[in-house]
Design a protein around this motif. Structure first.
Motif, PDB file in Angstrom:
ATOM      1  N   MET A   1       0.837  -1.191   0.000  1.00  0.00           N
ATOM      2  CA  MET A   1       0.000   0.000   0.000  1.00  0.00           C
ATOM      3  C   MET A   1       0.878   1.249   0.000  1.00  0.00           C
ATOM      4  O   MET A   1       1.876   1.318   0.693  1.00  0.00           O
ATOM      5  N   ILE A   2       0.480   2.232  -0.791  1.00  0.00           N
ATOM      6  CA  ILE A   2       1.220   3.484  -0.899  1.00  0.00           C
ATOM      7  C   ILE A   2       0.487   4.562  -0.119  1.00  0.00           C
ATOM      8  O   ILE A   2      -0.726   4.711  -0.241  1.00  0.00           O
ATOM      9  N   VAL A  50       6.002  13.122   1.476  1.00  0.00           N
ATOM     10  CA  VAL A  50       6.744  11.876   1.367  1.00  0.00           C
ATOM     11  C   VAL A  50       5.763  10.802   0.929  1.00  0.00           C
ATOM     12  O   VAL A  50       4.568  10.863   1.229  1.00  0.00           O
ATOM     13  N   ILE A  51       6.284   9.849   0.183  1.00  0.00           N
ATOM     14  CA  ILE A  51       5.496   8.691  -0.226  1.00  0.00           C
ATOM     15  C   ILE A  51       6.078   7.493   0.492  1.00  0.00           C
ATOM     16  O   ILE A  51       7.299   7.255   0.435  1.00  0.00           O
ATOM     17  N   GLU A  52       5.233   6.760   1.188  1.00  0.00           N
ATOM     18  CA  GLU A  52       5.661   5.561   1.899  1.00  0.00           C
ATOM     19  C   GLU A  52       5.076   4.321   1.238  1.00  0.00           C
ATOM     20  O   GLU A  52       3.945   4.338   0.759  1.00  0.00           O
ATOM     21  N   VAL A  58       9.761   6.086   0.072  1.00  0.00           N
ATOM     22  CA  VAL A  58      10.234   5.706  -1.258  1.00  0.00           C
ATOM     23  C   VAL A  58      10.233   6.882  -2.237  1.00  0.00           C
ATOM     24  O   VAL A  58      10.723   6.754  -3.356  1.00  0.00           O
ATOM     25  N   GLY A  59       9.683   8.012  -1.825  1.00  0.00           N
ATOM     26  CA  GLY A  59       9.663   9.195  -2.676  1.00  0.00           C
ATOM     27  C   GLY A  59       9.396  10.428  -1.848  1.00  0.00           C
ATOM     28  O   GLY A  59       8.857  10.346  -0.734  1.00  0.00           O
ATOM     29  N   CYS A  60       9.790  11.595  -2.371  1.00  0.00           N
ATOM     30  CA  CYS A  60       9.500  12.856  -1.692  1.00  0.00           C
ATOM     31  C   CYS A  60       9.565  13.980  -2.710  1.00  0.00           C
ATOM     32  O   CYS A  60      10.203  13.850  -3.753  1.00  0.00           O
TER      33      CYS A  60
END
Length: 151
Positions: A1-2, A50-52, A58-60
């Motif tokens: 899940m993101i 931020v992406i979790e 895993v991203g920002c």
């Protein structure tokens, strides 16, 4: 899940790990100090996300309204180098463009990127305004790009 959420100071280590995963192709090590300064200051004042995935960042990336009031500037967007090509950068970029469109008075979105990612941004309609060879570091050209928003 993101999960996409607002940056918090305790996210710094995860964001720096993303940065480090993208050195030397997408960022030069000399840019790290500037990113740390941004995270300590601007990321707390302007929208920075931020992406979790599975509890790991895993991203920002973020955006800020430029001093001219009619431009939004995309700031420090990145995805873990091992996860490129999985759509995370697209999701992050689309969210930032949508936020720009929702900001009253904003007519364009600007960003500075490199020759390695300019094609990615061109797919969203960004056009090069200026190219500076070695503008970020030796071997990393600076591409100043703009996306004009429809009225």
């Amino acid at each position: 899940m993101i999960l996409s959420r607002t940056y918090r100071p305790e996210d710094m280590a995860g964001c720096l790990a993303l940065f480090d995963s993208n050195v030397p192709l997408f960022f030069d090590e000399s840019e790290r100090e500037g990113f740390v300064g941004f995270l300590n200051d601007q990321a707390l004042r302007w929208p920075y996300q931020v992406i979790e995935r599975e509890g790991r960042i895993v991203g920002c990336g973020g955006h800020a309204v430029d001093a001219d009031g009619v431009s939004v500037v995309l700031c420090w967007g990145m995805v873990d180098n091992g996860l490129h090509g999985q759509g995370l950068g697209r999701v992050l970029t689309e969210a930032r463009i949508a936020a720009a469109r929702a900001t009253p008075g904003v007519a364009r979105v600007r960003l500075c990127t490199s020759q390695h990612t300019q094609g990615f941004y061109a797919r969203f309609g960004f056009e090069a305004e200026k190219i500076t060879p070695d503008g970020f570091a030796p071997g990393i050209d600076r591409w100043d790009m703009v996306l004009t928003l429809e009225s």
